[in-house]
Write an enzyme that holds these catalytic residues in place. Structure first.
Site, PDB file in Angstrom:
ATOM      1  N   ASN A   9       0.873  -1.177   0.000  1.00  0.00           N
ATOM      2  CA  ASN A   9       0.000   0.000   0.000  1.00  0.00           C
ATOM      3  C   ASN A   9       0.910   1.227   0.000  1.00  0.00           C
ATOM      4  OD1 ASN A   9      -1.838   2.005   0.494  1.00  0.00           O
ATOM      5  ND2 ASN A   9      -2.374   1.316   2.559  1.00  0.00           N
ATOM      6  N   LYS A  11       0.086   4.291  -0.278  1.00  0.00           N
ATOM      7  CA  LYS A  11      -0.546   5.460   0.370  1.00  0.00           C
ATOM      8  C   LYS A  11      -0.316   6.731  -0.463  1.00  0.00           C
ATOM      9  CE  LYS A  11      -0.095   3.064   4.737  1.00  0.00           C
ATOM     10  NZ  LYS A  11       0.057   3.121   6.182  1.00  0.00           N
ATOM     11  N   HIS A  94      -9.405   0.952   5.110  1.00  0.00           N
ATOM     12  CA  HIS A  94      -8.122   1.173   5.776  1.00  0.00           C
ATOM     13  C   HIS A  94      -8.311   2.097   6.975  1.00  0.00           C
ATOM     14  CE1 HIS A  94      -4.012   2.343   6.561  1.00  0.00           C
ATOM     15  NE2 HIS A  94      -3.651   1.259   5.889  1.00  0.00           N
ATOM     16  N   GLU A  96      -6.687   4.478   8.067  1.00  0.00           N
ATOM     17  CA  GLU A  96      -6.482   5.908   7.786  1.00  0.00           C
ATOM     18  C   GLU A  96      -7.730   6.502   7.143  1.00  0.00           C
ATOM     19  OE1 GLU A  96      -2.794   5.345   5.696  1.00  0.00           O
ATOM     20  OE2 GLU A  96      -1.883   4.705   7.585  1.00  0.00           O
ATOM     21  N   GLU A 166      -5.425  -5.147  10.712  1.00  0.00           N
ATOM     22  CA  GLU A 166      -4.372  -4.166  10.947  1.00  0.00           C
ATOM     23  C   GLU A 166      -4.632  -3.429  12.252  1.00  0.00           C
ATOM     24  OE1 GLU A 166      -2.313  -2.825   7.114  1.00  0.00           O
ATOM     25  OE2 GLU A 166      -4.215  -1.742   7.196  1.00  0.00           O
ATOM     26  N   GLY A 172       2.531   1.959  10.865  1.00  0.00           N
ATOM     27  CA  GLY A 172       3.479   3.056  10.701  1.00  0.00           C
ATOM     28  C   GLY A 172       4.188   3.456  11.990  1.00  0.00           C
ATOM     29  N   SER A 212       3.515  -2.461  10.371  1.00  0.00           N
ATOM     30  CA  SER A 212       4.962  -2.523  10.562  1.00  0.00           C
ATOM     31  C   SER A 212       5.581  -3.880  10.224  1.00  0.00           C
ATOM     32  CB  SER A 212       5.338  -2.088  11.982  1.00  0.00           C
ATOM     33  OG  SER A 212       4.921  -0.758  12.199  1.00  0.00           O
TER      34      SER A 212
END
Ligand code: PGA
Length: 249
Positions: A9, A11, A94, A96, A166, A172, A212
């Site tokens: 991904n 992003k 996702h 985010e 996730e 991240g 991660s």
């Protein structure tokens, strides 16, 4: 055996020239595992990326889409627009998107329906926040995210769906769920699926871990029986790191 899958991904990273050079690097590396490989560039680079990778085994997928067919939704992209540039798979849900763009379970259920109506494959993401894990609510949160966005579907729809667990606290941050934490949650997810759709469906759906994943921890995470691959953010921006993860299987 379930399909092993590794998704990169990208992003909101890489302009067109950077996307082209990352693709050039990816094409130089040999894949030694049986994992299916996908990369998700930003919308403006999808068409170029699709053409650059169409003779390879790397599939180009989208990071998001809108649920409507078309119309007055400034700034949005529909399933048919994605399909028109060759994209057949989309990441939905996702963390985010949920956190910064207020995507709700109800909205995600509509996006799932729209993608399926276009016969697209879905990488459906979900996961708990740190506070949920600390208070012991992580399983409940994950179960509710899956139920609300997916449990209106018919069993057959799961042929088109890949799940991606996730934990938000691991995305991240450099902090990974331990292989045992990932396995425990993946087994719980499969049990949740099984109680609604039965063991055959539950055992056929690939469940990816994201958060991660790096070349130095991929192998241990992927060795767990219910972990069928990874959704990779940061490490996917470097071709050799990404392929080290792909080839960790
Ligand atoms: P990360 O991102 O690998 O950088 O933690 C994972 C993701 O957001 O899919």
């Amino acid at each position: 055996m379930r399909q092993q899958i590794v998704v990169g991904n990208w992003k909101m990273n890489n302009d067109l020239a950077q996307t082209e050079s990352l693709i050039t690097e990816l094409k130089k590396i040999e894949k030694t595992s049986n994992a299916e490989v996908m990369v998700a560039p930003t919308f403006t680079n999808l068409f170029k990326a699709f053409n650059a990778l169409k003779e390879t085994t790397i599939e180009v997928i989208a990071q998001n889409m809108h649920f409507a067919e078309n119309g007055a939704y400034t700034g949005e992209i529909s399933a048919s627009m994605l399909k028109s540039v060759g994209v057949k798979t989309v990441i939905l849900g996702h963390s985010e998107r949920r956190a910064y763009f207020n995507e709700t379970d109800a909205m995600l259920a509509k996006k799932v329906d729209a993608a399926l109506a276009h016969n697209m494959r879905i990488i459906f993401c979900f996961g708990e926040e740190l506070a949920d894990r600390k208070s012991g609510k992580h399983e409940h949160v994950v179960e509710s995210q899956i139920e609300k966005a997916l449990f209106h579907l018919k069993p057959d729809a799961f042929k088109q769906i890949v799940l991606a667990y996730e934990p938000v606290w691991a995305i991240g941050t450099g902090e990974t769920a331990s292989p045992e934490q990932a396995q425990d949650m993946h087994a719980f997810i499969r049990k949740t699926l099984s109680s609604k759709y039965g063991a055959t469906v539950a055992n056929s759906v690939s469940i990816l871990y994201g958060g991660s994943v790096k070349p130095n921890n991929a192998q241990e995470i992927f060795s767990k029986p219910d972990v069928d691959g990874g959704l990779i953010g940061g490490a996917a921006l470097n071709a050799s790191d990404f392929f080290a993860i792909v080839n960790a299987f």
